[in-house]
Every structure is written in structure tokens, then in C-alpha cells.
Design a protein around this motif. Structure first.
Motif, mmCIF file in Angstrom:
data_model
loop_
_atom_site.group_PDB
_atom_site.id
_atom_site.type_symbol
_atom_site.label_atom_id
_atom_site.label_comp_id
_atom_site.label_asym_id
_atom_site.label_seq_id
_atom_site.Cartn_x
_atom_site.Cartn_y
_atom_site.Cartn_z
ATOM 1 N N PHE A 212 0.835 -1.216 0.000
ATOM 2 C CA PHE A 212 0.000 0.000 0.000
ATOM 3 C C PHE A 212 0.863 1.256 0.000
ATOM 4 C CE2 PHE A 212 -2.180 -3.189 2.734
ATOM 5 C CZ PHE A 212 -3.121 -3.581 1.816
ATOM 6 N N ASN A 213 1.716 1.305 -0.986
ATOM 7 C CA ASN A 213 2.647 2.409 -1.138
ATOM 8 C C ASN A 213 2.030 3.645 -1.734
ATOM 9 O OD1 ASN A 213 5.512 2.246 -0.658
ATOM 10 N ND2 ASN A 213 5.329 0.276 -1.698
ATOM 11 N N LEU A 214 0.867 3.467 -2.377
ATOM 12 C CA LEU A 214 0.385 4.519 -3.276
ATOM 13 C C LEU A 214 -0.740 5.309 -2.630
ATOM 14 C CD1 LEU A 214 0.353 2.340 -6.494
ATOM 15 C CD2 LEU A 214 2.199 3.727 -5.560
ATOM 16 N N LEU A 215 -0.859 6.555 -3.045
ATOM 17 C CA LEU A 215 -1.982 7.368 -2.575
ATOM 18 C C LEU A 215 -3.198 7.018 -3.428
ATOM 19 C CD1 LEU A 215 -0.380 10.851 -1.895
ATOM 20 C CD2 LEU A 215 -0.633 8.864 -0.410
ATOM 21 N N PRO A 216 -4.265 6.563 -2.807
ATOM 22 C CA PRO A 216 -5.396 6.033 -3.562
ATOM 23 C C PRO A 216 -6.135 7.100 -4.370
ATOM 24 C CG PRO A 216 -5.918 6.148 -1.226
ATOM 25 C CD PRO A 216 -4.468 6.462 -1.355
ATOM 26 N N TYR A 217 -5.927 8.357 -4.001
ATOM 27 C CA TYR A 217 -6.713 9.382 -4.708
ATOM 28 C C TYR A 217 -5.967 10.005 -5.872
ATOM 29 C CZ TYR A 217 -4.179 11.959 -1.092
ATOM 30 O OH TYR A 217 -3.225 12.442 -0.251
ATOM 31 N N LEU A 218 -4.768 9.491 -6.150
ATOM 32 C CA LEU A 218 -4.069 9.974 -7.336
ATOM 33 C C LEU A 218 -4.031 8.844 -8.359
ATOM 34 C CD1 LEU A 218 -1.009 11.843 -5.768
ATOM 35 C CD2 LEU A 218 -3.147 12.815 -6.583
ATOM 36 N N LEU B 233 4.651 12.266 -7.965
ATOM 37 C CA LEU B 233 4.542 12.863 -6.631
ATOM 38 C C LEU B 233 5.855 13.385 -6.043
ATOM 39 C CD1 LEU B 233 2.264 13.445 -4.694
ATOM 40 C CD2 LEU B 233 2.552 11.180 -3.705
ATOM 41 N N LEU C 274 -2.427 18.396 -2.816
ATOM 42 C CA LEU C 274 -2.730 17.057 -2.301
ATOM 43 C C LEU C 274 -4.006 17.044 -1.484
ATOM 44 C CD1 LEU C 274 0.646 15.494 -1.162
ATOM 45 C CD2 LEU C 274 -0.797 14.860 -3.089
ATOM 46 N N ALA D 241 -6.895 16.948 -3.819
ATOM 47 C CA ALA D 241 -7.099 15.627 -4.421
ATOM 48 C C ALA D 241 -7.682 14.658 -3.399
ATOM 49 C CB ALA D 241 -5.778 15.102 -4.955
ATOM 50 N N SER D 242 -7.169 14.740 -2.173
ATOM 51 C CA SER D 242 -7.648 13.830 -1.142
ATOM 52 C C SER D 242 -9.110 14.094 -0.805
ATOM 53 C CB SER D 242 -6.766 13.981 0.094
ATOM 54 O OG SER D 242 -7.362 13.401 1.203
ATOM 55 N N ASN E 77 -11.265 15.393 -2.833
ATOM 56 C CA ASN E 77 -12.037 14.960 -3.991
ATOM 57 C C ASN E 77 -12.275 13.455 -3.929
ATOM 58 O OD1 ASN E 77 -13.274 15.098 -6.547
ATOM 59 N ND2 ASN E 77 -11.358 14.437 -7.486
ATOM 60 N N ASN E 78 -11.283 12.748 -3.391
ATOM 61 C CA ASN E 78 -11.416 11.306 -3.257
ATOM 62 C C ASN E 78 -12.498 10.940 -2.245
ATOM 63 O OD1 ASN E 78 -10.499 8.584 -3.758
ATOM 64 N ND2 ASN E 78 -9.659 8.641 -1.691
ATOM 65 N N ARG F 272 -1.456 6.013 6.994
ATOM 66 C CA ARG F 272 -0.584 5.475 5.960
ATOM 67 C C ARG F 272 -0.257 6.542 4.921
ATOM 68 N NH1 ARG F 272 0.231 0.968 4.008
ATOM 69 N NH2 ARG F 272 -1.143 -0.027 5.503
ATOM 70 N N GLU F 273 -1.326 7.220 4.485
ATOM 71 C CA GLU F 273 -1.164 8.284 3.494
ATOM 72 C C GLU F 273 -0.167 9.333 3.998
ATOM 73 O OE1 GLU F 273 -4.932 10.152 2.656
ATOM 74 O OE2 GLU F 273 -3.960 12.081 2.328
ATOM 75 N N ILE G 188 3.426 8.063 3.901
ATOM 76 C CA ILE G 188 3.972 8.068 2.536
ATOM 77 C C ILE G 188 4.419 9.478 2.150
ATOM 78 C CG2 ILE G 188 3.400 7.759 0.107
ATOM 79 C CD1 ILE G 188 1.441 5.535 1.042
ATOM 80 N N LEU H 106 8.287 11.146 1.308
ATOM 81 C CA LEU H 106 8.638 11.895 0.097
ATOM 82 C C LEU H 106 9.337 13.204 0.436
ATOM 83 C CD1 LEU H 106 5.354 11.356 -1.885
ATOM 84 C CD2 LEU H 106 7.582 10.327 -2.333
ATOM 85 N N ILE I 152 4.641 2.245 8.847
ATOM 86 C CA ILE I 152 3.295 2.473 8.338
ATOM 87 C C ILE I 152 2.334 1.651 9.167
ATOM 88 C CG2 ILE I 152 1.780 2.119 6.395
ATOM 89 C CD1 ILE I 152 3.881 3.034 4.578
#
Ligand SMILES: Nc1ncnc2c1ncn2[C@@H]1O[C@H](COP(=O)(O)OP(=O)(O)OP(=O)(O)O)[C@@H](O)[C@H]1O
Ligand SMILES: [Mg+2]
Lengths: 230, 420
Positions: free
Chosen positions: A91-97, A105, B8, B11-12, B14-15, B319-320, B323, B327, B418
Motif C-alpha cells: 500500500f505504497n500509493l496514494l489512492p486518490y491519485l 509525486l 494534495l 485531491a484527497s 475529492n477522493n 498510511r497516506e 507516505i 517523500l 506504516i
């Protein structure tokens, strides 16, 4: 020298004994290092130290000859953004992108990585995805991908902007043997291309043979030399 | 860096569209309620203060100004004393006075007040922005047994033009002194004004006196015979309850007021309607303040709702955040990420709330006007609205600090672990 650790000691708050103790460790530039250790041995914690997210209670950590222990917190964040790429277990990825959004990113956080691109950001992302065997997924939602595909997207994200150090925390533990090998092969090809150093931790000794160098977490549980001052 | 963090959070959000929308909507509802209440307050105060307009002075027997205003304009309570016809005459011939309207109260019809006056009332009485009561049907009274009725009276009893109705002496619904022998004919029905005029009946002063005369007569001559036929026009009133005065020039109002208050032949009170109305509003306006406070609490509830939903999602988003941290985002960036989310929710809520206000105004403005005679002001957002919106934004920013701080502390303690 890509990585130099001296006289390191780290413990989480409330832990009586140091979790990590390491008198000395050197990793050369471009080396692909496999670090094996049991669950709970402190692998993820060590990677946090290398990424400058955690600070050791004692000792020195040089990444790319930069003394991380001497930098301020924002400087360490900046350093991580500019010089390191991370791949996590799952689950490395941001689900909303989208897939593309996820790969791009790191560029949002680092001008340095942007500068190192040799072409348009999207082109480079597309190239990385293709070379990792993900030709047609760039506009897909990440939830629609298989776990193996997701890990390859995560690898593309770690590789974009050619950071000098790639840190992978058990990226293949959720994959079956075949896709694990395929993943490693693709990852190695790209890493050789960018001449990055790779620190790859796993509890699974089965893949150790393909790396330049093997280390065990025991390296980080050895007793330190006596404090010179005492 | 900061810019990318805002991107971000967009986008979040919006999700999590549905959650975002509901959060925004609950803030929007509370903002709309608060601004709506504010507008209604403005409108109510405005229309209250304009229950009478164009009248410079109201004069009655010596009493407190609020009481005089209550019985002369709102027809509440009774005049403690009357104003003699002589004084009325004196002041209507005063050189500074342009016009006067006599008001004689104390009679009722099935719970509604009957006002004895003369044709001057229809010529000079104004309410709102210099509006004249208009006839929806018929015309003003001509003969002494004509009656003009307000719109609420007509509606409640379905009175039509030309109907005969009975007026009674005294103000209670059940009067002992009904006078079947002096029926009045409805000569006119007024349109809705949103003032006490709607709940009143207007008869010729002479006609009203005729009832009293008639009554006195019948009581006084209990053993004798009744005189049913008066020549109503002949009767001069001996007194009235109050008078409205319009001056030739506004500038003399204080002068004339003082003169009336110091009139030696009779103890009188003269008040300036606008001033006493706003005094009265300060007394009864407690209700509007209560309404305002209630809607303030609704805003707090909306913001608390947003806060609890942000805090709930924070656990799912650990988790988000880890991540994003890997970065290169600093704990401060994560703080900013969550802060910007609640700021954006607040901002969206405010914009949506304003939209709701204008849609509601567009629908209800004409309805409120015709139902309650209440004109809710339609204008661009003013200073008060700006203050309300600014306050809501400030509150949502302050509220956003809490999840922001939590994310900040989490990211420091988690490292790169995480957690699920
Ligand atoms: N954020 C934290 N706060 C406090 N203690 C922690 C934290 N993260 C890890 N630890 C502790 O440090 C020890 C090592 O944890 P770590 O996650 O580094 O192990 P690991 O080798 O990565 O294990 P795994 O293979 O299961 O991922 C554990 O005992 C854990 O309880
Ligand atoms: Mg781990």
C-alpha cells in the motif's frame, strides 16, 4: 561513499535497551545491499534513521557524505526529498491519485529531483513505467492494479528524478516468487541506469544472492566500543 | 512545497467526495441559517421601525411614550385618558402643523380593534418606505355607518364589500354591549401592509360616537323608550384617544414636541414615532438576539461536525501521511495539509451557504412580503455578512489545528513505520 554509520545507538522512547547498536558500517556508492533481519529486529527503524526521519541518541550517520545528525529537522526533510527514494512493503500509493500522479509525486516535493530529469516529467514517468512493464496503466486508478503492479508503480516513484539512494522496505513480501524475481530484475536494471545505491531490507533470505553485498541485522545489534570519554 | 501540499489536500478531499460534500453542506446550512436570521432581523427591525412613517408626532393624554405608542399604533392596552376635542382642534390649527389625524380607540369587533378616525387617515397615514395603505377592494368610508377593514380581518371572517357587521363597545371578544341596531356596512378592504392596520377596522369618528351615544342613551333611559334614529353626522366627538401630527417642516419637531408637552390646559405627551419605536424594539428585540444566539450554536455544531469527521478520517489516513512524509514532507507540512483541508471545507461551506441564502431569498422574498408583510432586504453581502463569514473561516481554521496537530505528533512518533 554513499553511507557511513559510526558508533550508532537508537532506542524508541520507553525502551530500556537500545534497539539498534552499530559501531561502524560503510556502503560504497552504487552498491546494492541486502539487509536481512527477523521481524521486529528494527529494519524499518533503521531506514527511518537513514532517511533522517528519526535521530539517533548517539553516533553519526553520513548519507552521501552529509552528516544527517548535524542537520536541522527541515534540512533533513529537504535532504530526504532531494536524494532518497522510498519503496515500502505494501500500500505504497496514494489512492486518490492516478498511477501517473503517484509516480510524479516526489517531483512536487523536490526541485532537485526535477532538475535531474533529462526530459519532460511525464515522459520520464512513462518511460519508467514502461521499463517496469506497466505500459498501459498510467491513467488507471491505483485501486484497480494488482499488488505486484502497485509495487512496480512504487518503484517508478522511488526512481523518478534519479535519487542517489533508494531505500526499499520489504517491497516484495506480498508477491509470489515469480513476480518477486521479475520485480527485482526490473528494479536492478533501472538502478544500474541511474547508478543509485540500493538498501534493500527483508526477512526473506531467498533473494539475497542477486545483491552485491549481504548484511544481517546482527550488524546492528553488536556492542559498541566503550564511550571514548569514559 | 506548501503549494504541493494544498494540491494534495484538494485531491484527497475529492477522493472523499461524499464526506467532503456533507461536511461542507453542514457548514453551509449553518452559515445560511446565521446569515438568513441576520437578514430577517434586519427586515423585522426595519419594518417594525416603519410601522408608522411620515408621522412626525403622536400625541395623547399624559403617559409614558412607550404606552402611548403601544395603544395608538399597535392597539395594545387602553388609553389611560383621552385628549379633549378642544386640544385636538387647537393643535390642528397650529401654524407649524400641516395635518392631523384623530384616533379614537376602545371598541372592537370579534376581537379586532375598531379605530375611529376621519378621511385624513387615508390621506396622510404612511408605513414602510412612505407607503400609503391601499384599497384592495372598495373605498374609504363616506357615511357614518361605513367601515373599512384591514386585510387580516377580511380574511379571517371572509368579509366582502357591502356586508353588514356589528361593532361593540369595549375590547373583549364577548361584549355585553352589542348593538344590533347600529350595523356598519363594509365599504372598503385594505391590502396587506404587515402593520397593525391589517388587524383593525376603521370607522368614521362620528359613527363611533354614535354607538356610544346610543349606548349611553339606552342605559340612561332603561325604563323609557329608545331613540334609534340619530343624525350621526351632527355629533361632535368630545374627545379622541390620540392624534397623529404631520409638520410643515421636520426641523420644528423638537419645538412643537416641547410645546405640546408643556401645554398648560391639558396634560399631554407627544412622542416621535421613530425614536419610541426603536426604544420599544430594544425591549422586545430580546427574541431576535435569542434567535441569533441559537444560530451561532448551529454554526458551532457544524464546525464540530467537520472536526469530528476530520479526526475520524485521520486514523484511516495514517498510511497516506507516512507516505507523504517519506517523500520529504515535514511534520509541519502534514499539519498544513490538514489545516488547509478544514480551511477549504470552511471556505466551500461559506460560499455554498451564501448561495443558499440567495436562493432562499429569491424564493421567499416575495412570499414573506405577502404572508407577513415582511420585506427581507436583498442586497450584496454587507459588512455583517463579511464578519460572519470571516468568523466561520477563523473557527474552521482554529478547528483544523486539532487534526493538524495530531498529524504532526503522529508523524513524529511513527517515523516511517506504516501503521494500519
Ligand atoms: N513508532 C514507534 N514507536 C515506538 N516503538 C516502535 C515504533 N516503531 C517500531 N517500534 C518498535 O521497534 C521495534 C522494531 O520495529 P521495526 O518496525 O523497526 O521492526 P522491523 O524489523 O521493521 O519489523 P517487520 O519485519 O515486522 O517490519 C519493535 O519492537 C517495535 O515495537
Ligand atoms: Mg518493518
Amino acid at each position: 561513499m554513499s553511507l557511513r554509520i559510526e558508533d550508532l545507538s537508537f532506542s524508541w522512547p520507553g525502551q530500556p535497551e537500545p534497539l539498534l547498536k552499530c559501531p561502524e558500517l560503510h556502503v560504497k556508492s552504487g552498491e546494492k545491499v541486502f539487509l536481512q533481519g527477523a521481524s521486529g529486529s528494527g529494519k524499518t527503524t533503521l531506514l527511518g534513521l537513514l532517511g533522517g526521519v528519526l535521530l539517533p541518541q548517539r553516533g553519526q550517520i553520513f548519507v552521501l557524505d552529509t552528516p544527517l545528525h548535524k542537520l536541522s529537522a527541515p534540512e533533513r526533510d529537504r535532504f530526504r526529498a532531494d536524494h532518497i527514494g522510498f519503496i515500502f512493503q505494501m500500500f505504497n500509493l496514494l489512492p486518490y491519485l492516478s498511477v501517473m500522479g503517484n509516480v510524479l509525486l516526489p517531483l512536487r516535493f523536490s526541485r532537485e529531483k526535477q532538475k535531474r530529469l533529462q526530459r519532460e516529467a511525464e515522459e520520464e514517468a512513462q518511460r519508467l513505467l514502461s521499463s517496469l512493464g506497466l505500459d498501459s496503466v498510467s491513467d488507471r486508478q491505483v485501486q484497480d492494479l494488482s499488488v505486484g503492479q502497485q509495487q512496480r508503480v512504487a518503484a517508478a516513484r522511488a526512481l523518478i528524478g534519479a535519487p542517489e539512494l533508494i531505500i526499499a522496505d520489504e517491497p516484495t513480501s506480498a508477491l509470489d516468487a515469480d513476480s518477486r524475481e521479475a520485480f527485482l530484475e526490473l528494479l536492478f536494471t533501472e538502478i544500474s541506469r541511474s547508478r543509485s545505491t540500493l538498501i534493500y531490507v527483508s526477512h526473506d533470505p531467498g533473494i539475497a544472492s542477486v545483491f552485491d553485498r549481504n548484511l544481517s541485522m546482527h550488524t546492528f545489534h553488536s556492542d559498541l566500543q566503550k564511550d571514548p570519554s569514559s | 512545497m506548501k503549494y504541493s501540499v494544498i494540491g494534495l489536500s484538494l485531491a484527497s478531499m475529492n477522493n472523499r467526495r461524499l464526506c467532503t460534500f456533507l461536511c461542507m453542506f453542514s457548514i453551509a446550512m449553518s452559515v445560511a441559517l446565521l446569515i438568513g436570521v441576520q437578514r430577517i432581523r434586519e427586515g423585522a427591525r426595519e419594518s417594525f421601525n416603519n410601522t408608522v412613517s411620515g408621522t412626525d408626532l403622536i400625541v395623547g393624554a399624559r403617559t409614558g411614550p412607550v404606552q402611548l405608542l403601544l395603544y395608538s399604533v399597535f392597539h395594545m392596552g387602553n388609553p389611560p385618558n383621552n385628549l379633549s376635542w378642544h386640544s385636538y382642534q387647537t393643535f390642528s390649527q397650529h401654524p407649524e402643523v400641516a395635518w392631523t389625524v384623530p384616533l379614537s380607540l376602545g371598541d372592537s369587533h370579534r376581537g379586532f380593534r375598531v379605530v375611529g378616525t376621519d378621511e385624513q387617515f387615508f390621506r396622510y397615514f404612511r408605513y414602510g418606505q412612505e407607503k400609503q395603505p391601499e384599497f384592495c377592494n372598495g373605498q374609504r368610508f363616506i357615511s357614518a355607518d361605513d367601515v373599512v377593514i384591514g386585510s387580516d380581518v377580511a380574511k379571517k371572517f371572509s368579509y366582502q364589500l357591502g356586508m353588514k357587521i356589528i361593532l361593540s363597545h369595549g375590547i373583549s371578544d364577548v361584549s355585553f354591549h352589542d348593538h344590533d341596531d347600529t350595523p356598519f356596512r363594509v365599504s372598503g378592504i385594505l391590502c396587506k401592509t404587515g402593520t397593525p392596520v391589517d388587524r383593525s377596522l376603521f370607522v368614521n369618528l362620528a359613527g363611533l360616537d354614535a354607538i356610544h351615544h346610543d349606548m349611553d342613551h339606552s342605559h340612561g333611559a332603561s325604563s323609557g323608550h329608545h331613540h334609534h334614529h340619530h343624525d350621526k353626522e351632527d355629533i361632535q366627538p368630545s374627545s379622541v384617544s390620540a392624534m397623529l401630527i404631520g409638520l410643515r417642516s421636520r426641523t420644528t419637531v423638537f419645538h412643537v414636541q416641547r410645546e405640546i408637552n408643556h401645554y398648560t390646559q391639558e396634560a399631554l405627551t407627544a412622542l416621535m414615532p421613530a425614536m419610541t419605536l426603536s426604544e420599544l424594539w430594544d425591549i422586545i428585540g430580546i427574541a431576535e438576539v435569542a434567535m441569533f444566539i441559537v444560530s451561532l450554536f448551529v454554526v458551532f455544531a457544524g464546525i464540530l461536525g467537520m472536526l469530528s469527521s476530520l479526526l475520524t478520517t485521520l486514523n484511516e489516513r495514517r498510511r497516506e501521511l507516512a507516505i507523504i512524509r517519506s517523500l520529504g514532507a515535514s511534520p509541519a507540512d502534514l499539519f498544513l495539509l490538514l489545516l488547509s483541508e478544514s480551511l477549504l471545507l470552511g471556505l466551500g461551506g461559506c460560499l455554498m451557504g451564501m448561495l443558499l441564502v440567495y436562493v432562499a431569498l429569491w424564493i421567499f422574498h416575495p412570499l414573506a412580503e405577502s404572508w407577513w408583510g415582511l420585506s427581507i432586504p436583498v442586497h450584496l453581502p454587507n459588512m455583517t455578512d463579511a464578519l460572519i463569514l470571516g468568523g466561520v473561516l477563523l473557527l474552521s481554521t482554529i478547528a483544523g489545528c486539532l487534526p493538524g496537530l495530531k498529524a504532526y505528533r503522529q508523524s513524529l512518533s511513527d517515523g516511517l513505520t506504516i501503521r494500519i
